[in-house]
Design a protein around this motif. Structure first.
Motif, mmCIF file in Angstrom:
data_model
loop_
_atom_site.group_PDB
_atom_site.id
_atom_site.type_symbol
_atom_site.label_atom_id
_atom_site.label_comp_id
_atom_site.label_asym_id
_atom_site.label_seq_id
_atom_site.Cartn_x
_atom_site.Cartn_y
_atom_site.Cartn_z
ATOM 1 N N GLN A 105 -0.695 2.381 -9.696
ATOM 2 C CA GLN A 105 0.214 1.625 -8.828
ATOM 3 C C GLN A 105 -0.467 1.064 -7.588
ATOM 4 O O GLN A 105 -0.143 -0.047 -7.147
ATOM 5 N N PHE A 106 -1.422 1.811 -7.037
ATOM 6 C CA PHE A 106 -2.057 1.371 -5.790
ATOM 7 C C PHE A 106 -3.491 0.885 -6.011
ATOM 8 O O PHE A 106 -4.335 0.974 -5.115
ATOM 9 N N GLY A 123 0.828 -1.199 0.000
ATOM 10 C CA GLY A 123 0.000 0.000 0.000
ATOM 11 C C GLY A 123 0.859 1.244 0.000
ATOM 12 O O GLY A 123 2.087 1.177 0.021
ATOM 13 N N PRO A 124 0.230 2.403 -0.026
ATOM 14 C CA PRO A 124 0.996 3.654 -0.002
ATOM 15 C C PRO A 124 1.552 3.949 1.384
ATOM 16 O O PRO A 124 0.961 3.560 2.396
ATOM 17 N N ARG A 125 2.672 4.621 1.430
ATOM 18 C CA ARG A 125 3.175 5.129 2.704
ATOM 19 C C ARG A 125 2.213 6.180 3.247
ATOM 20 O O ARG A 125 1.475 6.817 2.502
ATOM 21 N N ASN A 126 2.244 6.332 4.555
ATOM 22 C CA ASN A 126 1.468 7.359 5.254
ATOM 23 C C ASN A 126 -0.033 7.080 5.273
ATOM 24 O O ASN A 126 -0.829 7.970 5.596
ATOM 25 N N ALA A 144 -4.863 9.726 -5.256
ATOM 26 C CA ALA A 144 -4.710 10.242 -3.889
ATOM 27 C C ALA A 144 -3.646 9.450 -3.134
ATOM 28 O O ALA A 144 -2.832 10.019 -2.393
ATOM 29 N N ALA A 145 -3.636 8.123 -3.335
ATOM 30 C CA ALA A 145 -2.622 7.286 -2.692
ATOM 31 C C ALA A 145 -1.225 7.618 -3.216
ATOM 32 O O ALA A 145 -0.247 7.604 -2.463
ATOM 33 N N CYS A 146 -1.128 7.926 -4.512
ATOM 34 C CA CYS A 146 0.167 8.315 -5.090
ATOM 35 C C CYS A 146 0.698 9.580 -4.421
ATOM 36 O O CYS A 146 1.882 9.680 -4.085
ATOM 37 N N VAL A 162 -8.879 -3.191 -2.002
ATOM 38 C CA VAL A 162 -8.920 -3.871 -0.706
ATOM 39 C C VAL A 162 -9.433 -2.921 0.374
ATOM 40 O O VAL A 162 -10.269 -3.292 1.205
ATOM 41 N N ALA A 163 -8.947 -1.679 0.374
ATOM 42 C CA ALA A 163 -9.380 -0.698 1.379
ATOM 43 C C ALA A 163 -10.873 -0.412 1.248
ATOM 44 O O ALA A 163 -11.582 -0.260 2.254
ATOM 45 N N THR A 164 -11.358 -0.354 0.014
ATOM 46 C CA THR A 164 -12.789 -0.129 -0.211
ATOM 47 C C THR A 164 -13.613 -1.293 0.326
ATOM 48 O O THR A 164 -14.612 -1.106 1.036
#
Length: 305
Positions: A229-230, A71-74, A172-174, A236-238
């Motif tokens: 990329q994410f 997943g994305p950082r942060n 947004a994840a990027c 999965v988050a959804t």
């Protein structure tokens, strides 16, 4: 007297017939050669087409079965936590298959913990953002509140086949991963002239332009958006939000967007009345203060002599 070449003797009927047979034979041979050539060309074309189809299918199968990336950082909680000065709380990326780590809220009673589950194609989310975005900005910048934004893709199939909701969540994840301090402004920018449901939404180039205008300057963001990329994380988050209890609340699963929580309490008020939301924030903080306050001991009466 004129001179010239001697006249050739006229061919006999049999000779003409034989010449015609010979010519017909030559034509048949030439026709068979053309048929064999066309047959080989057709077979070769079919073979090339089959190879091309196999290649496309192979790429699709490989992509479908590619292991999910991190997943994305942060966004270790599946959301990004932003505090005083619009500073993002740094967290490591979730590994593939790793469960998110819920944020530990500040229950001191001095800070409003605002949590938002939003879809960038959701018109009600856009309405809430246009009404309350600046209020939330002021609260977070001053340190009176934190905001945790969970972008999700509930409406991925409502954008004329472009999966805009999913692409916007990925974008947004990027930004969260590569230019986290630009996230708050990028999130707001996605609700300016928000695309309507049923339309293709913003193109990848338009998403990249809005990221750049929000201050997301990392050179990796454009490629991240183009590659989606994410994507796996966004899906999965959804699904997680739709099927599991929302942390730090009594909500069993997400029913729709926007879902707004303040100190664990769900905001169900007006989406276009900024005063109503501001009052709700104050009440939520006050109730947290009352709940967590240490009762003052009642003094023991002094016996009358």
């Amino acid at each position: 007297m004129t001179s010239g070449s001697p006249l050739e003797p006229r061919a006999s009927k049999n000779e003409r017939r034989e010449a015609a047979r010979e010519k017909a034979k030559e034509l048949r041979v030439a026709q068979k050669r053309r048929e064999r050539r066309n047959s080989w060309l057709l077979k070769g074309g079919v073979a090339v087409a089959i190879v091309a189809v196999v290649a496309v299918v192979s790429v699709f199968v490989i992509q479908m079965n590619r292991p999910a990336g991190p997943g994305p950082r942060n966004m270790a909680s599946d959301g990004i936590l932003i505090g005083e000065g619009l500073t993002v709380v740094s967290t490591p990326a979730l590994a593939p298959g790793e469960a998110p780590t819920p944020t530990v809220p500040d229950n001191s009673g001095s800070v409003a913990n605002i949590v938002m589950y939003i879809d960038y194609l959701c018109p009600f989310c856009g309405q809430f953002e246009q009404t309350n975005g600046e209020t939330i900005r002021d609260l977070v910048e001053s340190g009176a509140a934190t905001v945790e934004i969970h972008p999700i893709a509930l409406l991925a199939n409502r954008s004329a086949g472009t999966q805009y909701s999913l692409r916007a969540t990925n974008a947004a994840a990027c930004v969260a991963n590569y230019s986290p301090d630009a996230f708050f402004d990028f999130n707001a920018a996605l609700f300016v002239d928000q695309p309507a449901e049923g339309t293709p939404g913003l193109t990848n180039d338009e998403l990249k332009a809005r990221a750049a205008s929000a201050g997301a300057t990392s050179s990796s963001i454009d490629q991240c958006i183009d590659d989606v990329q994410f994507k796996s994380w966004a899906q999965v988050a959804t699904n997680r939000a739709r099927s599991e209890p929302l942390p730090n609340s009594d909500i069993e699963q997400l029913k729709g967007t926007p879902t707004i929580l303040v100190n664990g309490k769900s905001y169900n008020g007006s989406l276009d009345d900024p005063q109503e939301f501001s009052s709700f924030v104050l009440q939520a903080v006050a109730s947290t203060t009352d709940k967590d306050a240490t009762p003052t001991p009642t003094p023991t009466p002094t016996p009358t002599p």
